[in-house]
Scaffold this active site. Structure first.
Site, mmCIF file in Angstrom:
data_model
loop_
_atom_site.group_PDB
_atom_site.id
_atom_site.type_symbol
_atom_site.label_atom_id
_atom_site.label_comp_id
_atom_site.label_asym_id
_atom_site.label_seq_id
_atom_site.Cartn_x
_atom_site.Cartn_y
_atom_site.Cartn_z
ATOM 1 N N ILE A 16 -19.328 70.813 26.705
ATOM 2 C CA ILE A 16 -20.246 69.817 26.116
ATOM 3 C C ILE A 16 -19.460 68.573 25.700
ATOM 4 C CG2 ILE A 16 -22.044 69.433 24.376
ATOM 5 C CD1 ILE A 16 -22.290 72.544 24.208
ATOM 6 N N ASN A 36 -6.839 71.680 22.612
ATOM 7 C CA ASN A 36 -5.648 72.499 22.869
ATOM 8 C C ASN A 36 -5.698 73.182 24.237
ATOM 9 O OD1 ASN A 36 -7.450 74.582 22.518
ATOM 10 N ND2 ASN A 36 -6.535 75.383 20.630
ATOM 11 N N SER A 128 -25.549 75.849 16.320
ATOM 12 C CA SER A 128 -26.174 76.622 17.396
ATOM 13 C C SER A 128 -27.485 77.224 16.923
ATOM 14 C CB SER A 128 -25.208 77.745 17.779
ATOM 15 O OG SER A 128 -25.847 78.693 18.604
ATOM 16 N N THR A 130 -28.165 80.020 17.368
ATOM 17 C CA THR A 130 -27.836 81.401 16.985
ATOM 18 C C THR A 130 -28.036 81.608 15.478
ATOM 19 O OG1 THR A 130 -26.180 83.142 17.325
ATOM 20 C CG2 THR A 130 -25.332 81.037 16.595
ATOM 21 N N TYR A 153 -19.057 85.228 15.616
ATOM 22 C CA TYR A 153 -19.210 83.851 16.106
ATOM 23 C C TYR A 153 -20.387 83.166 15.399
ATOM 24 C CZ TYR A 153 -20.911 79.999 18.899
ATOM 25 O OH TYR A 153 -21.378 78.758 19.281
ATOM 26 N N LYS A 157 -20.718 79.750 12.599
ATOM 27 C CA LYS A 157 -21.572 78.551 12.664
ATOM 28 C C LYS A 157 -22.345 78.389 11.351
ATOM 29 C CE LYS A 157 -20.265 77.106 16.552
ATOM 30 N NZ LYS A 157 -19.457 75.891 16.614
ATOM 31 N N PHE A 182 -29.724 74.555 21.586
ATOM 32 C CA PHE A 182 -30.331 75.768 22.134
ATOM 33 C C PHE A 182 -29.457 76.192 23.334
ATOM 34 C CE2 PHE A 182 -33.978 76.952 19.540
ATOM 35 C CZ PHE A 182 -33.731 76.079 18.518
ATOM 36 N N ASN A 183 -29.949 76.397 24.519
ATOM 37 C CA ASN A 183 -29.059 76.904 25.583
ATOM 38 C C ASN A 183 -28.621 75.768 26.516
ATOM 39 O OD1 ASN A 183 -30.374 79.321 24.470
ATOM 40 N ND2 ASN A 183 -29.293 80.373 26.107
ATOM 41 N N PHE A 222 -31.074 91.342 32.292
ATOM 42 C CA PHE A 222 -30.935 92.274 31.172
ATOM 43 C C PHE A 222 -32.285 92.569 30.516
ATOM 44 C CE2 PHE A 222 -26.453 90.330 30.742
ATOM 45 C CZ PHE A 222 -25.892 91.306 31.558
HETATM 46 P P1 NAD Z 1 -15.934 74.944 25.397
HETATM 47 O O1 NAD Z 1 -15.130 76.172 25.159
HETATM 48 O O2 NAD Z 1 -16.156 74.510 26.808
HETATM 49 O O3 NAD Z 1 -15.298 73.701 24.613
HETATM 50 C C1 NAD Z 1 -14.589 73.860 23.415
HETATM 51 C C2 NAD Z 1 -13.246 73.149 23.592
HETATM 52 O O4 NAD Z 1 -12.522 73.242 22.377
HETATM 53 C C3 NAD Z 1 -12.386 73.782 24.681
HETATM 54 O O5 NAD Z 1 -11.954 72.755 25.563
HETATM 55 C C4 NAD Z 1 -11.204 74.398 23.919
HETATM 56 O O6 NAD Z 1 -10.022 74.316 24.671
HETATM 57 C C5 NAD Z 1 -11.180 73.543 22.677
HETATM 58 N N1 NAD Z 1 -10.660 74.190 21.469
HETATM 59 C C6 NAD Z 1 -10.990 75.393 20.948
HETATM 60 N N2 NAD Z 1 -10.335 75.604 19.801
HETATM 61 C C7 NAD Z 1 -9.557 74.506 19.572
HETATM 62 C C8 NAD Z 1 -8.670 74.108 18.543
HETATM 63 N N3 NAD Z 1 -8.415 74.915 17.509
HETATM 64 N N4 NAD Z 1 -8.070 72.902 18.631
HETATM 65 C C9 NAD Z 1 -8.300 72.097 19.684
HETATM 66 N N5 NAD Z 1 -9.131 72.408 20.700
HETATM 67 C C10 NAD Z 1 -9.757 73.603 20.635
HETATM 68 O O7 NAD Z 1 -17.318 75.139 24.635
HETATM 69 P P2 NAD Z 1 -18.653 74.271 24.706
HETATM 70 O O8 NAD Z 1 -19.686 75.077 25.410
HETATM 71 O O9 NAD Z 1 -18.374 72.899 25.163
HETATM 72 O O10 NAD Z 1 -19.045 74.283 23.165
HETATM 73 C C11 NAD Z 1 -18.728 73.216 22.307
HETATM 74 C C12 NAD Z 1 -19.232 73.532 20.910
HETATM 75 O O11 NAD Z 1 -20.629 73.773 20.951
HETATM 76 C C13 NAD Z 1 -18.616 74.783 20.285
HETATM 77 O O12 NAD Z 1 -18.445 74.542 18.912
HETATM 78 C C14 NAD Z 1 -19.670 75.842 20.515
HETATM 79 O O13 NAD Z 1 -19.597 76.853 19.547
HETATM 80 C C15 NAD Z 1 -20.930 75.024 20.363
HETATM 81 N N6 NAD Z 1 -22.093 75.601 21.062
HETATM 82 C C16 NAD Z 1 -21.996 75.912 22.387
HETATM 83 C C17 NAD Z 1 -23.089 76.464 23.034
HETATM 84 C C18 NAD Z 1 -23.019 76.873 24.481
HETATM 85 O O14 NAD Z 1 -23.800 77.726 24.905
HETATM 86 N N7 NAD Z 1 -22.133 76.289 25.295
HETATM 87 C C19 NAD Z 1 -24.283 76.672 22.328
HETATM 88 C C20 NAD Z 1 -24.350 76.328 20.980
HETATM 89 C C21 NAD Z 1 -23.230 75.780 20.348
HETATM 90 C C1 WQD Z 2 -29.694 83.897 28.346
HETATM 91 C C2 WQD Z 2 -30.650 84.980 28.817
HETATM 92 C C3 WQD Z 2 -29.789 87.223 28.654
HETATM 93 C C4 WQD Z 2 -26.690 86.894 31.677
HETATM 94 C C5 WQD Z 2 -25.653 82.569 24.092
HETATM 95 C C6 WQD Z 2 -25.104 82.765 22.700
HETATM 96 C C7 WQD Z 2 -25.652 81.736 21.780
HETATM 97 C C8 WQD Z 2 -25.418 80.328 22.324
HETATM 98 C C9 WQD Z 2 -25.868 80.207 23.754
HETATM 99 C C10 WQD Z 2 -23.415 79.410 21.398
HETATM 100 C C11 WQD Z 2 -30.645 86.209 27.897
HETATM 101 C C12 WQD Z 2 -30.063 86.843 30.096
HETATM 102 C C13 WQD Z 2 -27.730 86.604 30.837
HETATM 103 C C14 WQD Z 2 -26.890 87.817 32.741
HETATM 104 C C15 WQD Z 2 -29.186 88.050 32.045
HETATM 105 N N1 WQD Z 2 -24.040 79.986 22.341
HETATM 106 N N2 WQD Z 2 -28.957 87.168 31.011
HETATM 107 N N3 WQD Z 2 -28.152 88.352 32.881
HETATM 108 O O1 WQD Z 2 -27.595 84.935 24.919
HETATM 109 O O2 WQD Z 2 -29.329 83.088 24.802
HETATM 110 O O3 WQD Z 2 -27.055 82.661 24.038
HETATM 111 O O4 WQD Z 2 -25.300 81.264 24.533
HETATM 112 O O5 WQD Z 2 -23.760 79.120 20.300
HETATM 113 O O6 WQD Z 2 -25.021 81.895 20.552
HETATM 114 O O7 WQD Z 2 -25.478 84.060 22.258
HETATM 115 O O8 WQD Z 2 -27.443 82.907 26.446
HETATM 116 O O9 WQD Z 2 -26.965 82.552 28.831
HETATM 117 O O10 WQD Z 2 -25.990 84.591 27.676
HETATM 118 O O11 WQD Z 2 -28.427 84.505 28.113
HETATM 119 O O12 WQD Z 2 -30.286 88.567 32.215
HETATM 120 O O13 WQD Z 2 -25.976 88.139 33.496
HETATM 121 O O14 WQD Z 2 -30.215 85.448 30.102
HETATM 122 O O15 WQD Z 2 -30.157 88.551 28.417
HETATM 123 O O16 WQD Z 2 -31.953 86.676 27.830
HETATM 124 P P1 WQD Z 2 -27.926 83.526 25.014
HETATM 125 P P2 WQD Z 2 -27.105 83.625 27.810
#
Ligand code: NAD
Ligand code: WQD
Length: 343
Positions: A16, A36, A128, A130, A153, A157, A182-183, A222
């Site tokens: 992101i 990092n 998130s 979550t 995790y 948050k 969200f997702n 799932f």
């Molecule tokens: P990502 O893992 O692709 O990006 C996170 C980046 O942070 C990585 O490049 C990693 O190398 C870096 N990083 C981790 N710890 C570090 C540290 N201590 N110092 C410096 N760099 C560090 O993840 P993302 O999907 O881009 O998520 C970004 C943020 O959004 C996270 O906080 C995650 O929890 C949150 N988030 C993600 C999702 C999702 O589904 N992708 C959903 C909700 C919230």
């Molecule tokens: C989506 C749907 C699975 C894989 C997670 C974290 C949440 C947030 C976003 C960071 C679910 C189904 C998945 C597969 C499947 N991240 N699925 N087969 O679980 O909504 O959220 O990522 O904050 O905290 O929990 O996302 O993409 O894993 O799953 O059927 O091989 O797809 O059961 O219903 P989720 P997901």
């Protein structure tokens, strides 16, 4: 005269964060990227330079490194911080809770300390959906109660949101927004930037893309016995470029606040729920690529359904999702094809 506002983007090489760097530059900000590379690849920086046709300020280092943080805050006059850096794998957090509490909490604490010390007021934090767990009522608004976290995790948050809230109440001048994603799915439309899968993907859409690409034989759905129209779980899938745009709008919103301290929370989703089978079927329709799937048992810890009420972000940030599920899946497929060419 152009005056670029510098923004520290922690985790800016991640999924992101890297997309947000594109939106920041296009909106006249100068990102200072700190990562990092624990969950990302230096090639992302090259791809960003290629898309943006300009050099970037990048520090390879850890948010918890006090000396590095001091030197960054000293070197750059920052107008704000977007804090993405965190460990994010739900399952891994159950296995390694200390790693998650250490990384996700300590990183935030060091950032907040430095923001206070150097007089940087504006913070946008990656939270998130979550934090809502399985909500009692849908769609969820920002005032929907947060449930006890289902994983370390998720708990990080929740605690990070609470830490930010407490600091805003204190004499420190902090203006902060927590964005509850969200997702997130999709990729940059150029096909040069997307989610880098490390190992077997946990998330649905990267797994679907890898199955269509032949990297995986099939995807397991799932559970199809949930109380939803087709029996599979429902989520609110949001395009990563829409998320990126929301970060820029959040920074602008904080800039406009005339108080010394404020805190707000926004849901970032489309407002629509889509089932797992709808995602698989849409992917096949949009790309023409077949996706082998089988129905399996429920995944432990999954919630049945969640989707956002996004009126607050629309009203207060002037933000709304502009891309739908089909566009996000098409962009995912374009990115997947780029990845396959580079192997
Ligand atoms: P990502 O893992 O692709 O990006 C996170 C980046 O942070 C990585 O490049 C990693 O190398 C870096 N990083 C981790 N710890 C570090 C540290 N201590 N110092 C410096 N760099 C560090 O993840 P993302 O999907 O881009 O998520 C970004 C943020 O959004 C996270 O906080 C995650 O929890 C949150 N988030 C993600 C999702 C999702 O589904 N992708 C959903 C909700 C919230
Ligand atoms: C989506 C749907 C699975 C894989 C997670 C974290 C949440 C947030 C976003 C960071 C679910 C189904 C998945 C597969 C499947 N991240 N699925 N087969 O679980 O909504 O959220 O990522 O904050 O905290 O929990 O996302 O993409 O894993 O799953 O059927 O091989 O797809 O059961 O219903 P989720 P997901």
């Amino acid at each position: 005269m152009s005056h670029l506002r510098k923004v520290l983007v922690t985790g800016g090489a991640g999924y992101i964060g890297s997309h947000t760097v594109v939106s920041l530059v296009h909106s006249g900000y100068q990102p200072v990227i700190l990562d990092n590379l624990s969950n990302s690849n230096p090639a992302v920086l090259d791809n960003l330079r290629d898309i943006l046709q300009q050099d970037l300020i990048f520090y390879r280092g850890d948010c918890r490194d006090q000396d590095l943080m001091h030197s960054i805050f000293n070197e750059h006059q920052l107008s704000g911080v977007i804090h993405f850096a965190a460990s994010k794998a739900v399952g891994e957090s159950v296995e390694k809770p200390l790693l998650y509490y250490s990384n996700n909490l300590d990183s935030l604490l060091v950032i907040l300390e430095n923001m206070d010390q150097y007089g940087v007021a504006n913070l946008v934090f990656s939270s998130s959906c979550t934090v809502y767990g399985q909500p009692d009522h849908l769609p969820v608004t920002e005032s929907t109660e947060r449930k006890p976290a289902a994983s370390p995790y998720g708990n990080t948050k929740k605690i990070c949101e609470d830490i930010i809230f407490d600091v805003v109440q204190s004499p420190a001048s902090l203006k902060a927004i927590s964005l509850r994603y969200f997702n997130p799915i999709g990729a940059h439309e150029s096909g040069k930037l997307g989610e880098l899968p490390i190992g077997t993907p946990n998330n649905l859409v990267p797994f679907v893309a890898q199955t269509a690409a032949g990297i995986r034989d099939s995807i397991t759905v799932f559970g199809d016995d949930y109380n939803t129209p087709d029996g599979t779980c429902i989520r609110d899938y949001i395009h990563v470029m829409d998320l990126a745009d929301a970060h820029v709008k959040s920074l602008n919103h904080l800039d406009q606040q005339e108080t010394d301290a404020c805190y707000d929370v926004f849901n970032l989703g489309t407002g629509n729920g889509n089932s797992v089978m709808e995602v698989i079927n849409s992917f096949q329709e949009v790309t023409g690529a077949p996706v082998n799937y089988q129905i399996g048992g429920r995944r432990s810890g999954d919630i049945e359904q969640i989707f956002a009420n996004v009126e607050k972000a629309q009203r207060e940030l002037g933000w709304t999702a502009s891309k739908n599920l089909q566009q996000a899946l098409a962009d995912t497929w374009k990115w997947q094809q780029t990845l396959m060419k580079s192997v």
